[in-house]
Scaffold this motif. Structure first.
Motif, short mmCIF file in Angstrom:
data_model
loop_
_atom_site.label_atom_id
_atom_site.label_comp_id
_atom_site.label_asym_id
_atom_site.label_seq_id
_atom_site.Cartn_x
_atom_site.Cartn_y
_atom_site.Cartn_z
N GLY A 312 23.78 -21.08 -2.47
CA GLY A 312 24.99 -20.65 -3.17
C GLY A 312 24.90 -19.25 -3.73
O GLY A 312 23.81 -18.68 -3.89
N LEU A 313 26.09 -18.70 -4.00
CA LEU A 313 26.23 -17.42 -4.70
C LEU A 313 27.06 -17.65 -5.95
O LEU A 313 28.11 -18.30 -5.89
N PHE A 314 26.61 -17.12 -7.09
CA PHE A 314 27.35 -17.24 -8.34
C PHE A 314 27.82 -15.86 -8.78
O PHE A 314 27.06 -14.89 -8.72
N PHE A 315 29.08 -15.80 -9.24
CA PHE A 315 29.67 -14.54 -9.70
C PHE A 315 30.35 -14.76 -11.05
O PHE A 315 30.76 -15.88 -11.38
N ASP A 316 30.46 -13.69 -11.78
CA ASP A 316 31.22 -13.74 -13.03
C ASP A 316 32.69 -13.97 -12.69
O ASP A 316 33.23 -13.43 -11.71
N ILE A 342 34.34 -22.77 -2.00
CA ILE A 342 34.32 -21.89 -3.16
C ILE A 342 34.93 -22.64 -4.33
O ILE A 342 35.94 -23.34 -4.17
N ALA A 343 34.30 -22.54 -5.49
CA ALA A 343 34.77 -23.26 -6.67
C ALA A 343 34.89 -22.30 -7.85
O ALA A 343 33.99 -21.48 -8.09
N LEU A 344 36.00 -22.41 -8.57
CA LEU A 344 36.19 -21.69 -9.82
C LEU A 344 35.76 -22.64 -10.94
O LEU A 344 36.35 -23.70 -11.13
N LEU A 345 34.70 -22.24 -11.66
CA LEU A 345 34.05 -23.13 -12.63
C LEU A 345 34.33 -22.70 -14.07
O LEU A 345 34.34 -21.51 -14.37
N ARG A 346 34.48 -23.70 -14.92
CA ARG A 346 34.55 -23.46 -16.36
C ARG A 346 33.64 -24.47 -17.04
O ARG A 346 34.02 -25.63 -17.24
N LEU A 347 32.44 -24.03 -17.38
CA LEU A 347 31.44 -24.92 -17.92
C LEU A 347 31.18 -24.59 -19.39
O LEU A 347 30.99 -23.42 -19.73
N PRO A 348 31.16 -25.59 -20.25
CA PRO A 348 30.89 -25.34 -21.67
C PRO A 348 29.40 -25.09 -21.91
O PRO A 348 28.56 -25.28 -21.03
N THR A 349 29.09 -24.66 -23.10
CA THR A 349 27.69 -24.47 -23.49
C THR A 349 27.11 -25.83 -23.81
O THR A 349 27.43 -26.44 -24.84
N ARG A 360 31.54 -19.81 -19.91
CA ARG A 360 32.16 -18.67 -19.27
C ARG A 360 32.86 -19.15 -18.00
O ARG A 360 32.58 -20.22 -17.47
N PHE A 361 33.73 -18.35 -17.52
CA PHE A 361 34.40 -18.60 -16.24
C PHE A 361 33.54 -17.98 -15.15
O PHE A 361 33.16 -16.81 -15.22
N ALA A 362 33.22 -18.77 -14.12
CA ALA A 362 32.34 -18.30 -13.05
C ALA A 362 32.87 -18.77 -11.70
O ALA A 362 33.71 -19.66 -11.61
N VAL A 363 32.36 -18.15 -10.66
CA VAL A 363 32.73 -18.49 -9.30
C VAL A 363 31.47 -18.89 -8.54
O VAL A 363 30.45 -18.19 -8.62
#
Length: 719
Positions: A312-316, A342-349, A360-363
């Motif tokens: 995988g590749l992760f982006f801001d 491809i997934a648009l992610l919103r993961l909490p702390t 943060r919002f990540a891809v």
């Protein structure tokens, strides 16, 4: 360890926080416990799947088998839910639709079953019914822990004989209809896997999971078209189509490569079906999921693959636009050997979420390529160049490590999911996705994902898996306490509405959940021409819709021929004419009596009145009939009952015979036999009727008396 994360594990902790903030109910307590287990799992090893053990089958051909023993249940420390029924269940049996399930009959069922047979009052019932997706809770009358096909047959016959719906669950990853007041069959004890490396096939039983197949097949350099999670059940995934993130575009849908199935149909029979034996049922099962029976065994093809170029590749998330546009460019020219999402992610702390992804919002771009690393590197170059990369895990990977591509959760959680099929990913479509789920969007869900289709997935095959013209599957996923699903589903509705210009109108069955179980929703999972055929096959093999607690395909309704329907309508209208006649007499209603007769109608009471000593002539036409009968019968307290109507219709005329029981009392006296004069008679009606538009009218009525009791003078006018 790679930077890929088991995101749903961490989100389960968020579900726990949400539940605590709203007050923990008995149902919520189950979710809390699941969340606690998931939080522990996030920081520890994945529950172990039983390993394969090799034996030899004749001729030196290797056959590898794996199985789950009861003590090695692959669900691990699965949710042991509180015995919510222990208080309200009656000790003598379980309730189904408000009725007691006869304990003797349940005992008779248990005597036929090798595995456990549990009711709501039994220890272990809640754990046995617990699905992986805790968005639904199953409350069946009885749960049967099947260990073999004979157990399944006995359970199916038990349900069918009692008119109870039947549901089947291997892992419960997909939330559908709760199995309330039903017979639930769990199949996780039926978890055998055998590999024939010479034939390049695998045979599995109903409860096998993908990790078991991988463990058994990879030592021979073979691999299946598995899903993203090693814990998903093989059979349910495949019957729903089976979209493989590792080799789907290279080899097509998993359902396309099934060679035979063993299935228990609604009549309790165990059938072996393939392209030559019961071809219609074989066609329908591959795509129709659990609508046509309980699949107890399945054989399918394997492929000679030992290694992937994957990861995988992760982006801001701030770079979502650049990455999404680059992804659209890469997929537009991708070879069949490249499968991706491809997934648009919103993961909490939360514990377990890497710092570079937390809050943060990540891809996340997932890639699997069957080919040389040099080719793969060139194919993904536009993605790597699209924006600064937070983490890059792409590279050679043993097929046995496929789970690292997605890192799906290993523990139960409540989650919602919605889906749509897209025909393209144009620049405008990308911008619409960004508006709905990009950096500035108010997005309450945790994943908005696109999976690339096309390639071999677009090839035609002789099964019910549809929408092969789609280029992408859109998937919206939210994890949390079930009371948060209202907001999540409203958001998902908005996303699907936004994407309608690029939608094929179809849906991917395995990505549908409990919100999408209505007929129009399920119909959208199939090609337009296939759905009627599925309903027709359903009518053949499950006419009573025993298997309906799913994304249901109702049996085809057998349309009544027009002539039969016309005759049925005529019979009802003829009966109405007779009832109008007697009701007019009972109520003393001139208009009602008039409406039952033709203008030239003749009513002959002579055969009846002559038997009781009365002189009552034949009456004709209608005005005379009404003028004589209303004064004679109308003042009496009268009640007629019409029965045993037999009608023969010939065009616009009909001949009718029936019985009419009539009871007459003098006005105001009523039924007080010690002092009341009354007349009780059973008359035979012989009548001719004529059609008048949509109604019928009596043209001739002859009334004969079968028997009489009482005082005939009650019937004399003016007496």
């Amino acid at each position: 360890m790679s930077h890929s994360v088991t995101t749903l594990r961490s989100l389960a902790s968020a579900a726990q926080v949400s539940i605590r903030s709203s007050g923990c109910t008995a149902g919520a307590a189950r979710v809390v416990r699941a969340a606690v287990l998931m939080s522990r799992a996030a920081s520890g090893p994945t529950p172990q799947i039983p390993q394969a053990r090799s034996t030899r089958a004749g001729g030196g051909s290797h056959v590898t088998r794996t199985e789950n023993r009861a003590e090695d249940d692959p669900r691990g420390p699965c949710v042991k839910r509180p015995r919510r029924h222990a208080i309200d269940a009656v000790s003598t049996g379980a309730r189904c639709n408000g009725h007691m399930l006869d304990p003797l009959k349940r005992a008779a069922l248990a005597a036929q079953i090798t595995g456990p047979v549990l009711g709501p009052e039994d220890e272990g019932f809640a754990a046995e019914c617990a699905p992986f997706n805790l968005a639904v809770t199953h409350r069946p009358c009885v749960v049967v822990g099947a260990t073999n096909s004979a157990d399944v047959q006995a359970a199916v016959r038990f349900a069918a004989q009692r008119g109870l719906p039947l549901a089947v669950m291997a892992t419960g990853h997909q939330a559908t209809v709760p199995a309330d007041d039903a017979v639930l069959i769990t199949t996780h004890r039926m978890a055998q896997v055998s590999i024939d490396p010479a034939a390049r096939t695998a045979r599995v039983t109903a409860g096998a999971r993908w990790q078991q197949v991988i463990d058994a097949a990879t030592p021979f350099g073979l691999a299946p078209l598995n899903g993203s999670s090693p814990l998903v059940g093989v059979v349910g995934y495949t019957l729903g189509g089976g979209l493989s993130p590792t080799m789907g575009r290279a080899h097509g849908w998993a359902a396309d490569h099934v060679t035979f199935l063993e299935v228990v149909t609604a009549d309790g029979e165990l059938r072996r079906v393939d392209a030559a034996s019961e071809p219609d049922l074989f066609w329908a099962l591959r795509g129709g999921k659990s609508n046509f029976g309980v699949v107890t065994a399945m054989e399918f093809a394997l492929f000679p693959v030992e290694q992937l170029w994957a990861g995988g590749l992760f982006f801001d998330g701030a770079d979502a636009a650049a990455v999404l546009h680059a992804y659209a460019q890469v997929t537009a020219g991708a070879p069949d050997e490249l499968s991706s999402s491809i997934a648009l992610l919103r993961l909490p702390t939360l514990p377990g979420v890497p710092a570079f992804l937390a809050d943060r919002f990540a891809v996340h771009v997932r890639v699997s390529y069957l080919g040389p690393a040099t080719e793969a590197t060139e194919l993904v170059a536009p993605l790597r160049a699209a924006a600064p990369v937070l983490a890059d895990t792409l590279g050679p990977m043993p097929y046995a490590s496929f789970a690292q591509i997605h890192n799906d959760p290993a523990d139960p959680a409540p989650f919602m999911e919605r889906t749509a099929m897209l025909h393209s990913l144009t620049d405008e479509a990308v911008e619409e996705i960004l508006a709905a789920a990009g950096p500035t969007a108010d997005c309450p869900v945790h994943f908005v994902e696109l999976r690339h289709l096309g390639g071999a997935l677009a090839r035609t095959a002789d099964n019910a898996v549809g929408h092969r013209d789609a280029q992408f599957a859109l998937w919206v996923v939210g994890v949390g306490a079930p009371d948060a699903f209202t907001v999540m589903n409203a958001y998902a509705d908005e996303v699907l509405q936004r994407m309608r210009p690029w939608s094929t109108g179809g849906r991917y069955l395995n990505f549908m959940a409990a919100q999408d179980t209505e007929v129009p929703d399920v119909r959208a999972a199939y090609d337009e021409g296939d759905y009627p055929r599925l309903r027709s096959i359903k009518r053949r093999f499950d006419p009573d819709n025993l298997f309906r607690l799913n994304h249901n395909i109702p049996p085809e309704e057998h349309p009544m021929p027009d002539d039969e329907l016309r005759l049925l309508i005529d019979h009802a209208a003829i009966a109405d004419a007779l009832h109008r006649y007697t009701a007019g007499l009972d109520l003393g209603d001139t208009d009602l009596l008039t409406s039952s007769l033709t203008e030239d109608a003749m009513v002959d009471l002579t055969p009846a009145t002559s038997k009781i000593g009365l002189d009552f002539p034949a009456l004709k036409p209608r005005d005379t009939v009404v003028g004589a009968l209303i004064p004679a019968v109308g003042p009496l307290d009268t009640s007629h009952v019409i029965s045993n109507i037999r009608a023969t219709v010939d065009g616009d005329t009909a001949h009718v015979n029936c019985y009419a029981m009539a009871q007459h009392y003098l006005p105001g006296e009523g039924p007080t036999p010690d002092r009341t004069r009354h007349a009780l008679m059973m008359n035979r009606y012989d009548a001719d009727l004529t059609r008048d538009g949509s109604t019928w009218r009596i043209s001739r009525l002859t009334i004969d008396n079968a028997w009489f009791e009482g005082d005939a003078t009650v019937l004399l006018p003016g007496d």
